[in-house]
Scaffold this active site. Structure first.
Site, short mmCIF file in Angstrom:
data_model
loop_
_atom_site.label_atom_id
_atom_site.label_comp_id
_atom_site.label_asym_id
_atom_site.label_seq_id
_atom_site.Cartn_x
_atom_site.Cartn_y
_atom_site.Cartn_z
CB CYS A 1 1.13 -1.17 -5.84
SG CYS A 1 0.39 -1.13 -7.49
CG ASN B 1 -9.75 -3.69 -4.24
OD1 ASN B 1 -10.29 -4.68 -4.68
ND2 ASN B 1 -8.66 -3.75 -3.48
CD GLU C 1 -3.30 3.89 -2.55
OE1 GLU C 1 -3.32 4.73 -3.48
OE2 GLU C 1 -3.92 2.81 -2.61
CG HIS D 1 -1.74 -1.24 1.33
ND1 HIS D 1 -1.49 -2.22 2.25
CD2 HIS D 1 -2.79 -1.66 0.59
CE1 HIS D 1 -2.36 -3.20 2.08
NE2 HIS D 1 -3.15 -2.89 1.09
CG HIS E 1 -6.75 2.68 2.60
ND1 HIS E 1 -5.57 2.48 1.90
CD2 HIS E 1 -7.49 1.57 2.41
CE1 HIS E 1 -5.61 1.31 1.30
NE2 HIS E 1 -6.77 0.73 1.59
CB SER F 1 -9.90 -5.08 0.76
OG SER F 1 -9.79 -4.87 -0.63
CB THR G 1 -4.33 3.37 -6.62
OG1 THR G 1 -4.16 2.46 -5.53
CG2 THR G 1 -3.09 4.25 -6.77
CB SER H 1 -5.94 -8.09 -1.59
OG SER H 1 -7.11 -7.56 -0.99
#
Length: 340
Positions: A94, A221, A124, A72, A122, A219, A161, A261
Site C-alpha cells: 500500500c 483495522n 506491516e 502490508h 503484525h 486484520s 497505518t 479487507s
C-alpha cells in the site's frame, strides 16, 4: 439495520487484489504470494482456488515463478530476495505503508531514534521495523513509552497505518510528554480508510443494540473496529468472518460495518442472514474516491502486453492500458472464479 459508510475494501486492498488477479490471468501458474495478499480469509481462499500459493518465506518459492508481495509491506531483504528469485516480481505494498517506510529510512539516516507505534507481530510492523532495525524502538502502549530509555539523539514518532485512533492518541500524548521536541510527520501515518471506518462506526453505534463487524481476526483495522464498538458502550458486538458465524438470537437495531479487507459480498451475506424487517438505512460520513494504480512495473507489463484486461466483466479484452479503476476488486475475483 444501520449500515456504516464507508466500510469494506479500501484503495490499497482494491489495488493489491487487482494486481494479483492480473498476475493470475497473465502467467501460467502457479503464482506465489509472500504472506496473505490482504487479511481476509475469503479473499485468500478465492486466490487459492485460482492456484495462488501463499508462503511465509521467499525460499519456499521455486526459482523462476512469478511472485507478489502483500499489501502490508515487506522488509528490504524480502524485496531483494523476491526480485532475485522470481521470474517476475510485483510489490503490492500500500502506498501509505511505503510512506512510513520512507519516513523511517530518512529519519534513521539523519540520526534519529524512531519510536514506532504498532503491533510488533503484525506483518506491516515487521516489514517497517526491518527498514532500520538499529534505530527503531517498537511500542504498543503508554507503559512501553514510559519504559523507553532517555535518548541523547533526536526522536521521531511513526506508526502502523491501521492502528485504532484512540490507541494512537494515548501513545502520542505519552511520547510527547517524554520527548517534547519529538519529530512527527506533517501528515498522520494513520490510514485514512482506517480512520474513516472508525468514524463511521462512531456515528451509528449509539443507535444500535448490536454491532456486527465483518472481517478476519488477523486484520488489525478490523479488530480495532471491534474494540472501538465495545469502548463506545455497545454490549453486543460480533466480529464474524461471514454470516454463518452469527448467533440466531440477534434482535433490535443492528449496526453493520466491515474492515478494510472485507469484500462487499460478505456484508451482503450478513444482510441476507439477518433479513431486517424494519428496513436498511445507510449512514455515510464521507465519500472515498481515492485510487491507487497498480505498481509501476505491473503497469508497464500491462501496457506492453497490448491486450490489457481492464477486467471488463465478461466482455472481450479492453484496449485500456491498465486495470480499470471503475471495476470493483470483488467483481474481478468473481469473474476469474467464474472463468476458472
Amino acid at each position: 439495520m444501520i449500515l456504516a459508510a464507508p466500510r469494506g475494501f479500501c484503495a490499497g486492498v482494491e489495488m493489491a487484489i487487482k494486481a494479483l488477479a492480473w498476475l493470475v490471468r497473465t502467467f501460467d501458474g502457479p503464482v506465489y504470494c509472500y504472506h496473505e495478499i490482504v487479511h481476509n480469509k475469503l479473499v485468500v481462499r478465492r486466490f487459492e482456488q485460482l492456484g495462488v500459493v501463499f508462503v511465509d518465506d521467499i525460499s519456499e518459492v521455486p526459482p523462476g515463478h512469478p511472485i507478489m508481495l502483500s499489501a502490508h509491506g515487506s522488509a528490504p531483504e524480502v524485496v531483494e530476495a523476491a526480485t532475485n528469485r522470481g521470474s517476475y516480481m510485483v510489490d503490492a505494498v500500500c502506498p501509505l505503508v511505503t510512506k512510513v517506510h520512507h519516513e523511517v529510512k530518512v529519519r534513521a539516516n539523519k540520526g534519529y531514534r524512531i519510536v514506532y507505534v504498532g503491533h510488533e507481530d503484525h506483518e506491516e510492523a515487521v516489514g517497517t521495523m526491518a527498514v532500520a532495525p538499529e534505530a527503531i524502538h517498537p511500542v504498543e502502549s503508554t507503559g512501553d513509552v514510559d519504559a523507553l530509555p532517555s535518548f541523547t539523539e533526536p526522536v521521531a514518532l511513526l506508526a502502523q497505518t491501521t492502528l485504532s485512533h484512540r490507541d494512537w492518541e494515548g501513545v502520542l500524548d505519552a511520547a510527547r510528554q517524554r520527548f517534547p521536541d519529538m519529530w512527527t510527520p506533517g501528515r498522520s501515518d494513520l490510514c485514512f480508510a482506517t480512520t474513516n471506518r472508525q468514524a463511521a462506526l462512531t456515528a451509528i453505534v449509539e443507535r444500535c443494540g448490536t454491532v456486527v463487524i465483518v472481517g478476519s481476526a488477523n486484520s488489525s483495522n478490523t479488530m480495532a473496529l471491534e474494540k472501538l464498538a465495545r469502548e463506545l458502550g455497545c454490549e453486543s458486538v460480533h466480529r464474524v468472518n461471514r454470516a454463518s458465524e452469527l448467533p440466531d438470537d440477534i434482535t433490535g437495531i443492528v449496526g453493520l460495518t466491515a474492515g478494510a479487507s472485507a469484500p462487499e459480498e460478505l456484508i451482503n451475506e450478513v444482510l441476507d442472514r439477518l433479513a431486517p424487517t424494519g428496513g436498511i438505512e445507510e449512514v455515510p460520513i464521507t465519500d472515498e474516491d481515492e485510487y491507487f494504480p497498480p505498481p509501476r512495473n505491473l503497469r508497464d507489463l500491462i501496457e506492453a502486453s497490448g491486450s490489457l484486461a481492464s477486467f471488463s466483466l465478461g466482455g472481450p479484452p479492453s484496449p485500456i492500458p491498465m486495470v480499470d479503476r471503475k471495476v470493483a476488486a470483488s467483481d474481478v475475483l468473481d469473474v476469474l472464479i467464474a472463468g476458472r
